[in-house]
Motif scaffolding. Structure first.
Motif, PDB file in Angstrom:
ATOM      1  N   LYS A 261     -88.275 -26.491 -39.909  1.00 51.87           N
ATOM      2  CA  LYS A 261     -88.727 -27.097 -41.226  1.00 51.87           C
ATOM      3  C   LYS A 261     -88.558 -28.241 -41.425  1.00 51.87           C
ATOM      4  CE  LYS A 261     -89.963 -22.667 -42.294  1.00 51.87           C
ATOM      5  NZ  LYS A 261     -91.497 -22.658 -42.161  1.00 51.87           N
ATOM      6  N   SER A 262     -87.830 -28.964 -40.850  1.00 48.73           N
ATOM      7  CA  SER A 262     -87.330 -30.485 -40.934  1.00 48.73           C
ATOM      8  C   SER A 262     -88.568 -31.101 -40.012  1.00 48.73           C
ATOM      9  CB  SER A 262     -86.087 -30.743 -40.310  1.00 48.73           C
ATOM     10  OG  SER A 262     -85.664 -32.193 -40.187  1.00 48.73           O
ATOM     11  N   ASP A 263     -89.055 -30.570 -39.051  1.00 48.70           N
ATOM     12  CA  ASP A 263     -90.241 -31.287 -38.341  1.00 48.70           C
ATOM     13  C   ASP A 263     -91.417 -31.286 -39.248  1.00 48.70           C
ATOM     14  OD1 ASP A 263     -88.426 -31.999 -36.300  1.00 48.70           O
ATOM     15  OD2 ASP A 263     -89.124 -30.272 -35.003  1.00 48.70           O
ATOM     16  N   GLU A 264     -91.600 -30.055 -39.956  1.00 51.96           N
ATOM     17  CA  GLU A 264     -92.808 -29.741 -40.845  1.00 51.96           C
ATOM     18  C   GLU A 264     -92.538 -30.759 -42.027  1.00 51.96           C
ATOM     19  OE1 GLU A 264     -92.999 -25.824 -42.095  1.00 51.96           O
ATOM     20  OE2 GLU A 264     -93.184 -24.959 -39.991  1.00 51.96           O
ATOM     21  N   ALA A 265     -91.467 -30.789 -42.406  1.00 53.93           N
ATOM     22  CA  ALA A 265     -91.063 -31.872 -43.597  1.00 53.93           C
ATOM     23  C   ALA A 265     -91.447 -33.370 -43.131  1.00 53.93           C
ATOM     24  CB  ALA A 265     -89.927 -31.671 -44.216  1.00 53.93           C
ATOM     25  N   ASP A 266     -91.334 -33.786 -41.915  1.00 54.64           N
ATOM     26  CA  ASP A 266     -91.607 -35.166 -41.560  1.00 54.64           C
ATOM     27  C   ASP A 266     -92.957 -35.164 -41.409  1.00 54.64           C
ATOM     28  OD1 ASP A 266     -88.895 -35.613 -41.403  1.00 54.64           O
ATOM     29  OD2 ASP A 266     -88.603 -35.377 -39.163  1.00 54.64           O
ATOM     30  N   ALA A 267     -93.657 -34.072 -41.064  1.00 58.10           N
ATOM     31  CA  ALA A 267     -95.109 -34.034 -40.819  1.00 58.10           C
ATOM     32  C   ALA A 267     -95.764 -33.886 -41.917  1.00 58.10           C
ATOM     33  CB  ALA A 267     -95.402 -33.013 -39.700  1.00 58.10           C
ATOM     34  N   ASP A 268     -95.348 -33.517 -43.142  1.00 62.42           N
ATOM     35  CA  ASP A 268     -95.997 -33.424 -44.179  1.00 62.42           C
ATOM     36  C   ASP A 268     -96.587 -34.780 -44.919  1.00 62.42           C
ATOM     37  OD1 ASP A 268     -97.075 -32.499 -46.795  1.00 62.42           O
ATOM     38  OD2 ASP A 268     -94.874 -31.676 -47.666  1.00 62.42           O
ATOM     39  N   PRO A 269     -97.794 -34.820 -45.117  1.00 61.00           N
ATOM     40  CA  PRO A 269     -98.306 -36.078 -45.811  1.00 61.00           C
ATOM     41  C   PRO A 269     -97.966 -36.340 -47.275  1.00 61.00           C
ATOM     42  CG  PRO A 269     -99.947 -34.090 -45.644  1.00 61.00           C
ATOM     43  CD  PRO A 269     -98.861 -33.898 -45.095  1.00 61.00           C
ATOM     44  N   ASP A 270     -97.321 -35.287 -47.739  1.00 66.59           N
ATOM     45  CA  ASP A 270     -96.954 -35.496 -49.171  1.00 66.59           C
ATOM     46  C   ASP A 270     -95.620 -35.684 -49.372  1.00 66.59           C
ATOM     47  OD1 ASP A 270     -99.184 -35.082 -50.201  1.00 66.59           O
ATOM     48  OD2 ASP A 270     -99.086 -32.916 -50.389  1.00 66.59           O
ATOM     49  N   ARG A 271     -94.700 -35.803 -48.381  1.00 60.49           N
ATOM     50  CA  ARG A 271     -93.158 -36.231 -48.285  1.00 60.49           C
ATOM     51  C   ARG A 271     -92.891 -37.205 -48.964  1.00 60.49           C
ATOM     52  NH1 ARG A 271     -93.201 -38.141 -42.352  1.00 60.49           N
ATOM     53  NH2 ARG A 271     -93.615 -40.379 -42.915  1.00 60.49           N
ATOM     54  N   ASP A 272     -93.566 -38.275 -49.331  1.00 60.06           N
ATOM     55  CA  ASP A 272     -93.018 -39.583 -49.971  1.00 60.06           C
ATOM     56  C   ASP A 272     -93.478 -39.342 -51.685  1.00 60.06           C
ATOM     57  OD1 ASP A 272     -92.061 -40.764 -47.928  1.00 60.06           O
ATOM     58  OD2 ASP A 272     -94.073 -41.731 -47.157  1.00 60.06           O
ATOM     59  N   ARG A 273     -93.781 -38.182 -51.747  1.00 59.65           N
ATOM     60  CA  ARG A 273     -94.053 -37.802 -53.430  1.00 59.65           C
ATOM     61  C   ARG A 273     -92.607 -37.913 -53.944  1.00 59.65           C
ATOM     62  NH1 ARG A 273     -98.180 -33.254 -54.206  1.00 59.65           N
ATOM     63  NH2 ARG A 273     -97.298 -33.390 -56.231  1.00 59.65           N
ATOM     64  N   PRO A 274     -92.725 -38.272 -55.357  1.00 56.09           N
ATOM     65  CA  PRO A 274     -91.334 -38.045 -56.310  1.00 56.09           C
ATOM     66  C   PRO A 274     -90.892 -36.671 -56.510  1.00 56.09           C
ATOM     67  CG  PRO A 274     -93.353 -39.021 -57.531  1.00 56.09           C
ATOM     68  CD  PRO A 274     -93.506 -38.989 -56.176  1.00 56.09           C
ATOM     69  N   ALA A 275     -91.927 -35.775 -56.495  1.00 60.15           N
ATOM     70  CA  ALA A 275     -91.759 -34.378 -56.785  1.00 60.15           C
ATOM     71  C   ALA A 275     -92.225 -33.410 -55.454  1.00 60.15           C
ATOM     72  CB  ALA A 275     -92.613 -33.900 -57.848  1.00 60.15           C
ATOM     73  N   LEU A 276     -91.455 -32.079 -55.383  1.00 54.39           N
ATOM     74  CA  LEU A 276     -91.921 -31.364 -54.336  1.00 54.39           C
ATOM     75  C   LEU A 276     -93.155 -30.722 -54.439  1.00 54.39           C
ATOM     76  CD1 LEU A 276     -88.275 -29.393 -54.171  1.00 54.39           C
ATOM     77  CD2 LEU A 276     -89.145 -31.192 -52.758  1.00 54.39           C
ATOM     78  N   SER A 277     -93.797 -30.741 -53.094  1.00 55.71           N
ATOM     79  CA  SER A 277     -94.965 -30.208 -52.985  1.00 55.71           C
ATOM     80  C   SER A 277     -94.740 -28.533 -53.082  1.00 55.71           C
ATOM     81  CB  SER A 277     -95.658 -30.641 -51.931  1.00 55.71           C
ATOM     82  OG  SER A 277     -95.154 -30.443 -50.619  1.00 55.71           O
ATOM     83  N   SER A 278     -96.015 -27.953 -52.951  1.00 54.75           N
ATOM     84  CA  SER A 278     -95.705 -26.526 -52.669  1.00 54.75           C
ATOM     85  C   SER A 278     -95.338 -25.965 -51.389  1.00 54.75           C
ATOM     86  CB  SER A 278     -97.153 -25.950 -53.324  1.00 54.75           C
ATOM     87  OG  SER A 278     -98.193 -26.321 -52.463  1.00 54.75           O
ATOM     88  N   SER A 279     -95.791 -26.897 -50.352  1.00 53.40           N
ATOM     89  CA  SER A 279     -95.448 -26.680 -49.142  1.00 53.40           C
ATOM     90  C   SER A 279     -94.027 -27.038 -48.779  1.00 53.40           C
ATOM     91  CB  SER A 279     -96.191 -27.280 -48.010  1.00 53.40           C
ATOM     92  OG  SER A 279     -96.075 -28.824 -48.141  1.00 53.40           O
ATOM     93  N   ALA A 280     -93.377 -27.865 -49.477  1.00 54.29           N
ATOM     94  CA  ALA A 280     -91.902 -28.232 -49.483  1.00 54.29           C
ATOM     95  C   ALA A 280     -91.098 -27.099 -50.136  1.00 54.29           C
ATOM     96  CB  ALA A 280     -91.784 -29.581 -50.170  1.00 54.29           C
ATOM     97  N   GLY A 281     -91.429 -26.535 -51.213  1.00 57.99           N
ATOM     98  CA  GLY A 281     -90.980 -25.503 -51.904  1.00 57.99           C
ATOM     99  C   GLY A 281     -90.772 -24.296 -50.939  1.00 57.99           C
ATOM    100  N   MET A 282     -91.970 -24.218 -50.333  1.00 52.81           N
ATOM    101  CA  MET A 282     -91.978 -22.915 -49.299  1.00 52.81           C
ATOM    102  C   MET A 282     -91.150 -23.131 -48.240  1.00 52.81           C
ATOM    103  SD  MET A 282     -96.176 -22.069 -49.389  1.00 52.81           S
ATOM    104  CE  MET A 282     -96.130 -20.981 -48.324  1.00 52.81           C
TER     105      MET A 282
END
Length: 123
Positions: free
Chosen positions: A96-117
């Protein structure tokens, strides 16, 4: 010669005294045999009791050793299960950490739906 003349008239008394001494000796010997037998009986009972106590102690010690060995085996099994679960959880966190690092929305101020999942997957 007569025994009464020889003993001065005490022959009957001496004869009864010897008989009384023989009877007393016989009673004393019988009493001694009885007390020896009683001592032997009590000694046998004591030795039997001590043997039973030693046997019971050995059985209890063996039972405790078996119970301890069984508890240790169960403990080792539970530790192995916990270690496996911990490794699986660490692997999931790493994924999940690797997925979070690869998430294009990781720098957004709010959590994305994939981050919540991803967060929910850890729980």
């Amino acid at each position: 010669m007569n025994l009464d003349t020889l003993t001065g008239g005490y022959a009957s008394l001496i004869k009864y005294g010897i008989i009384a001494a023989a009877i007393a000796t016989a009673f004393g010997y019988t009493y001694h045999l009885g007390s020896s037998h009683t001592a032997a009986v009590w000694s046998a009972k004591y030795e039997k009791r001590e043997a039973e106590i030693a046997k019971a102690t050995a059985a209890e010690t063996s039972r405790q050793a078996q119970a301890n060995a069984q508890a240790k085996a169960i403990e080792q099994q539970r530790i192995a299960e916990l270690e496996a679960a911990n490794q699986a959880l660490e692997q999931l966190i790493k994924e999940k950490s690797d997925e979070a690092d690869a998430d294009p929305d990781r720098d957004r101020p709010a959590l994305s739906s994939s981050a919540g999942m991803r967060i929910d997957a850890i729980h």
